[in-house]
Design a protein around this motif. Structure first.
Motif, PDB file in Angstrom:
ATOM      1  N   HIS A 184       0.960  -1.042  -0.169  1.00 38.25           N
ATOM      2  CA  HIS A 184       0.288  -0.089  -0.294  1.00 38.25           C
ATOM      3  C   HIS A 184       0.924   1.263   0.235  1.00 38.25           C
ATOM      4  O   HIS A 184       0.839   1.809  -0.426  1.00 38.25           O
ATOM      5  CB  HIS A 184      -1.001   0.047   0.994  1.00 38.25           C
ATOM      6  N   LYS A 185       2.277   1.602   1.245  1.00 40.27           N
ATOM      7  CA  LYS A 185       2.618   2.692   1.092  1.00 40.27           C
ATOM      8  C   LYS A 185       3.201   2.240  -0.519  1.00 40.27           C
ATOM      9  O   LYS A 185       3.189   4.033  -0.928  1.00 40.27           O
ATOM     10  CB  LYS A 185       3.332   1.905   2.281  1.00 40.27           C
TER      11      LYS A 185
ATOM     12  N   ASN B  78       2.331   1.485  -3.419  1.00 39.89           N
ATOM     13  CA  ASN B  78       1.470   1.965  -4.262  1.00 39.89           C
ATOM     14  C   ASN B  78       1.511   3.661  -4.186  1.00 39.89           C
ATOM     15  O   ASN B  78       1.722   4.328  -5.011  1.00 39.89           O
ATOM     16  CB  ASN B  78      -0.121   1.500  -3.805  1.00 39.89           C
ATOM     17  N   LEU B  79       1.043   4.045  -3.237  1.00 38.90           N
ATOM     18  CA  LEU B  79       0.915   5.902  -2.898  1.00 38.90           C
ATOM     19  C   LEU B  79       2.193   6.634  -2.673  1.00 38.90           C
ATOM     20  O   LEU B  79       1.744   7.571  -3.506  1.00 38.90           O
ATOM     21  CB  LEU B  79      -0.111   5.658  -1.186  1.00 38.90           C
ATOM     22  N   GLU B  80       3.457   5.825  -3.082  1.00 36.59           N
ATOM     23  CA  GLU B  80       4.328   6.980  -3.424  1.00 36.59           C
ATOM     24  C   GLU B  80       5.191   6.623  -4.680  1.00 36.59           C
ATOM     25  O   GLU B  80       5.578   7.203  -5.152  1.00 36.59           O
ATOM     26  CB  GLU B  80       5.715   6.542  -2.358  1.00 36.59           C
TER      27      GLU B  80
ATOM     28  N   GLN C 203      -8.227   2.566  -7.074  1.00 37.35           N
ATOM     29  CA  GLN C 203      -6.322   2.928  -6.455  1.00 37.35           C
ATOM     30  C   GLN C 203      -5.896   3.939  -7.694  1.00 37.35           C
ATOM     31  O   GLN C 203      -4.830   5.177  -6.855  1.00 37.35           O
ATOM     32  CB  GLN C 203      -6.019   1.493  -7.280  1.00 37.35           C
TER      33      GLN C 203
ATOM     34  N   LYS D  34      -7.133   6.172  -5.619  1.00 34.89           N
ATOM     35  CA  LYS D  34      -6.552   6.696  -3.758  1.00 34.89           C
ATOM     36  C   LYS D  34      -5.166   7.809  -3.680  1.00 34.89           C
ATOM     37  O   LYS D  34      -4.781   8.111  -3.312  1.00 34.89           O
ATOM     38  CB  LYS D  34      -6.086   5.293  -3.169  1.00 34.89           C
ATOM     39  N   VAL D  35      -4.720   7.122  -4.758  1.00 38.04           N
ATOM     40  CA  VAL D  35      -2.854   8.281  -5.461  1.00 38.04           C
ATOM     41  C   VAL D  35      -3.474   9.668  -5.101  1.00 38.04           C
ATOM     42  O   VAL D  35      -2.533  10.682  -5.227  1.00 38.04           O
ATOM     43  CB  VAL D  35      -2.424   7.278  -6.807  1.00 38.04           C
TER      44      VAL D  35
ATOM     45  N   TRP E  46      -5.694  11.160  -4.268  1.00 38.06           N
ATOM     46  CA  TRP E  46      -5.854  11.955  -2.931  1.00 38.06           C
ATOM     47  C   TRP E  46      -4.834  11.815  -2.165  1.00 38.06           C
ATOM     48  O   TRP E  46      -4.413  13.097  -1.844  1.00 38.06           O
ATOM     49  CB  TRP E  46      -6.650  10.923  -1.977  1.00 38.06           C
ATOM     50  N   HIS E  47      -3.419  10.841  -2.069  1.00 36.96           N
ATOM     51  CA  HIS E  47      -2.043  11.245  -1.800  1.00 36.96           C
ATOM     52  C   HIS E  47      -1.644  12.180  -2.223  1.00 36.96           C
ATOM     53  O   HIS E  47      -0.476  12.474  -1.261  1.00 36.96           O
ATOM     54  CB  HIS E  47      -1.505   9.645  -1.634  1.00 36.96           C
TER      55      HIS E  47
ATOM     56  N   SER F 145      -1.774  11.628 -14.433  1.00 38.39           N
ATOM     57  CA  SER F 145      -2.730  11.761 -13.997  1.00 38.39           C
ATOM     58  C   SER F 145      -3.912  11.620 -14.396  1.00 38.39           C
ATOM     59  O   SER F 145      -4.632  11.202 -14.827  1.00 38.39           O
ATOM     60  CB  SER F 145      -2.628  12.653 -12.705  1.00 38.39           C
TER      61      SER F 145
ATOM     62  N   THR G  16       0.938   5.853 -11.054  1.00 36.29           N
ATOM     63  CA  THR G  16      -0.557   6.728 -11.414  1.00 36.29           C
ATOM     64  C   THR G  16      -1.790   5.055 -11.541  1.00 36.29           C
ATOM     65  O   THR G  16      -2.601   5.754 -11.272  1.00 36.29           O
ATOM     66  CB  THR G  16      -0.005   7.367 -11.952  1.00 36.29           C
TER      67      THR G  16
END
Length: 430
Positions: free
Chosen positions: A301-302, A304-306, A379, A382-383, A385-386, A399, A429
């Motif tokens: 999860h971490k 993916n967000l990074e 997904q 989520k990205v 938003w992060h 994006s 992304t």
């Protein structure tokens, strides 16, 4: 469907189609498959079949075999890639602070539960069921009574018939006296030695690793280095500086998380590394088994967000000797994809397994099937938003492209790029 946590897997029409033939896909699998090349996968013919079956990256494990052997394998890889007209990056996997036992006699060593064995740094001693010499002088300083040690040729396969579990009873000078907890047969020329949740005072980037990278790695311009037993962000920074000094500035560093130290410093390591490899075999003996899945899910999860690629290991061990994986292994691969993993690493399955090509193709099919029900729009949200606002220019363009591709159900996004960064932004992304 209510709530963002629901997956597309819940759609009844999709479940009803499980037994129907799969539709042809533009890309067989978007999840990358890393294949470790070795004795069962060194020939041009087998490598060609692995590439055709879906192998995306070739891994060269320098904890086994020598540079001459790996060079021959790499030369065969290049011929095979040219024959099938497919690009294949090269990953060099370092040895790291791994403690090994040289079985100079070469014969099997029978370990019996309830017996005692002495671990000694005196390498002049011949290995036996009573004494095992290791190439590390400070073990007695690092461990205490009750600590857990593991030793075996294929230590991290989960097979307790070929690895032994030891408990420290006492230390005497440089020697460590241990109780044997299970009956096992140690076989082969080299045993790997692991101390659970104990800091080993050896450098992450060993002198051997530096020699391999500065010669074999530099000569072959390797694409990725898998930094074994990464324990801190400083480990990654040290390797970066070393690569710069040896004219390998574009070589990516994938930090291999294999122990509790790497887990404790995961966030800092993630920021420094180009990617992460979750080495579940090693983690599975350094951590209680019930904790491994949580770290895997959290780490993916971490990553993916990074926007950093993440690879999972130890997925179809049963295919070392069998043509098909177990049901649990097949489900495990699919769940890793649904969690968001970007790659699956095959180690022993392709290195010494009986069915290297089948292992690649089977994992590829499982990944492709899981991808059909992966919730890409969720997904993407989520990205976004992060990352938040304001968004960097490159990520803003990426994006927008990904958002448009989702809306029109595009099969691919073609990116014109000089450095590859724009393409990576689009990939991660999602």
């Amino acid at each position: 469907m209510q709530g963002a946590s629901h997956m597309l897997l819940e759609e009844p029409l999709r479940l009803a189609s499980v037994l129907t033939p799969a539709k042809p896909k533009v890309f067989p699998s978007l999840t990358k498959i890393v294949g470790t090349l070795g004795p069962k996968s060194q020939s041009v013919e087998v490598i060609q079949e692995c590439l055709t079956a879906g192998m995306s990256v070739a891994r060269f494990d320098f904890s086994w075999l020598d540079a001459e052997y790996h060079q021959k394998t790499l030369d065969n890889l290049r011929k095979a890639a040219q024959n099938v007209k497919k690009l294949c990056p090269v990953m060099l996997d370092t040895l790291g602070p791994e403690i090994q036992v040289n079985n100079s006699t070469g014969g099997p060593i029978e370990m019996k539960a309830g017996n005692h064995v002495t671990i000694t740094p005196d390498v002049s001693k011949a290995p036996s069921a009573e004494i095992l010499p290791i190439k590390f002088a400070d073990l007695a300083k690092a461990v205490k009574k009750g600590d857990t040690l593991f030793m075996g040729q294929y230590l991290f396969t989960g097979s307790e018939t070929t690895s032994v579990w030891l408990e420290v009873v006492e230390t005497s000078g440089e020697n460590v006296n241990c109780l044997v907890k299970n009956t096992a047969t140690l076989a082969g020329p080299i045993f790997t030695f692991h101390v659970s949740q104990v800091h080993i005072n050896l450098p992450t980037l060993s002198e051997y690793d530096k020699q391999v990278i500065s010669t074999w790695g530099s000569r072959n311009s390797v694409d990725i280095i898998s930094l074994s037993h990464t324990r801190s962000a400083e480990d990654v920074r040290e390797l970066k500086a070393f690569l710069q000094s040896h004219d390998l500035p574009d070589t990516q560093i994938y930090a291999k998380i294999e122990n509790s130290e790497g887990l404790d410093h995961f966030d800092e390591i993630l920021k420094e590394a180009d990617g992460i490899i979750i080495s579940r075999g090693d983690l599975g003996i350094d951590l209680p088994p019930e904790n491994v899945f949580m770290f895997q899910k959290t780490a993916i999860h971490k990553c993916n967000l990074e926007g950093k690629p993440v690879i999972v290991t130890r997925v179809v061990d049963s295919m070392i000797d069998n043509l098909r994986p177990t049901r649990a292994e097949a489900t495990d691969v699919a769940n890793a994809v649904l969690d968001g993993t970007d790659g699956i690493l095959l180690g022993a399955e392709t290195l010494r397994g009986l069915y290297p090509v089948d292992a690649v193709s089977t994992v590829g099919r499982i990944c492709a099937e899981a991808e059909t029900v992966y919730n890409q729009p969720l997904q993407f949200k989520k990205v976004m938003w992060h990352v938040g606002d304001p968004m960097p220019h490159e990520e803003s363009v990426a994006s927008a492209a990904v958002g448009s591709a989702i809306k029109v159900k595009a099969a691919a996004i073609v990116v014109f790029t000089f450095s590859g960064r724009a393409a990576r932004c689009s990939i991660f992304t999602r």
